[in-house]
Design a protein around this motif. Sequence first.
Motif, PDB file in Angstrom:
ATOM      1  N   PRO A 161     -17.125 -35.220  16.792  1.00  0.00           N
ATOM      2  CA  PRO A 161     -18.431 -35.446  16.159  1.00  0.00           C
ATOM      3  C   PRO A 161     -18.409 -36.385  14.958  1.00  0.00           C
ATOM      4  N   ASN A 162     -17.334 -36.469  14.240  1.00  0.00           N
ATOM      5  CA  ASN A 162     -17.293 -37.311  13.045  1.00  0.00           C
ATOM      6  C   ASN A 162     -16.535 -38.603  13.275  1.00  0.00           C
ATOM      7  N   GLU A 163     -16.356 -38.968  14.506  1.00  0.00           N
ATOM      8  CA  GLU A 163     -15.609 -40.173  14.865  1.00  0.00           C
ATOM      9  C   GLU A 163     -16.493 -41.117  15.674  1.00  0.00           C
ATOM     10  N   GLU A 164     -17.551 -41.622  15.043  1.00  0.00           N
ATOM     11  CA  GLU A 164     -18.515 -42.487  15.736  1.00  0.00           C
ATOM     12  C   GLU A 164     -17.844 -43.724  16.326  1.00  0.00           C
ATOM     13  N   TYR A 165     -16.975 -44.357  15.558  1.00  0.00           N
ATOM     14  CA  TYR A 165     -16.319 -45.574  16.042  1.00  0.00           C
ATOM     15  C   TYR A 165     -15.523 -45.277  17.308  1.00  0.00           C
ATOM     16  N   GLN A 166     -14.741 -44.216  17.281  1.00  0.00           N
ATOM     17  CA  GLN A 166     -13.932 -43.826  18.440  1.00  0.00           C
ATOM     18  C   GLN A 166     -14.831 -43.498  19.634  1.00  0.00           C
ATOM     19  N   LEU A 167     -15.932 -42.817  19.376  1.00  0.00           N
ATOM     20  CA  LEU A 167     -16.857 -42.453  20.444  1.00  0.00           C
ATOM     21  C   LEU A 167     -17.460 -43.697  21.092  1.00  0.00           C
ATOM     22  N   VAL A 168     -17.856 -44.669  20.290  1.00  0.00           N
ATOM     23  CA  VAL A 168     -18.444 -45.900  20.826  1.00  0.00           C
ATOM     24  C   VAL A 168     -17.393 -46.697  21.598  1.00  0.00           C
ATOM     25  N   GLU A 169     -16.184 -46.755  21.076  1.00  0.00           N
ATOM     26  CA  GLU A 169     -15.108 -47.444  21.790  1.00  0.00           C
ATOM     27  C   GLU A 169     -14.842 -46.783  23.136  1.00  0.00           C
ATOM     28  N   GLN A 170     -14.813 -45.465  23.152  1.00  0.00           N
ATOM     29  CA  GLN A 170     -14.610 -44.712  24.389  1.00  0.00           C
ATOM     30  C   GLN A 170     -15.751 -44.997  25.366  1.00  0.00           C
ATOM     31  N   ALA A 171     -16.967 -45.069  24.857  1.00  0.00           N
ATOM     32  CA  ALA A 171     -18.125 -45.353  25.704  1.00  0.00           C
ATOM     33  C   ALA A 171     -18.023 -46.745  26.317  1.00  0.00           C
ATOM     34  N   HIS A 172     -17.574 -47.719  25.541  1.00  0.00           N
ATOM     35  CA  HIS A 172     -17.422 -49.079  26.070  1.00  0.00           C
ATOM     36  C   HIS A 172     -16.397 -49.140  27.200  1.00  0.00           C
ATOM     37  N   ARG A 173     -15.379 -48.310  27.118  1.00  0.00           N
ATOM     38  CA  ARG A 173     -14.378 -48.247  28.198  1.00  0.00           C
ATOM     39  C   ARG A 173     -14.941 -47.516  29.410  1.00  0.00           C
TER      40      ARG A 173
END
Length: 145
Positions: free
Chosen positions: A21-33
Amino acid sequence: MSRSPKINTVNEAATKYQAAPNEEYQLVEQAHRGVPAGAFFDILGFSGLTKEELSGLLDVSFKTIQRYQNDGKKLNALNSEQLLKMITLYQKAEDVFGDLVSFNRWLRKPAIGLGNQHPLKYMQTPGGIDLIMDELRRIEFGALA
């Protein structure tokens, strides 16, 4: 095609898809993959949403999701982001409400902090999921929700 073990809890899904929940950058990167289409079925396993509700929120037919899963395809970035955000939302909801059954009831009732709209309708976009998350934080800290 071999299937992954069934996911039964939101925390299992969060671990599997690295949704923090507190890792927006990681979440967006994961979504792009892209996340595997199987994430849809994992969310069905713990969320209490029906396949029709979840596929409607993603604006993708259930048959398409099934075909993607059978073909081992990943979802597009937008749908991946939605699903990852839903996982983090359900984690927060479980903390705030104590269980997901109560949260699912809340999703289907008008919420004052969301303009007296049903929170479930906001889950159709990543920004809407963010609004629900904000509302959960207000509830958590005792603000009128």
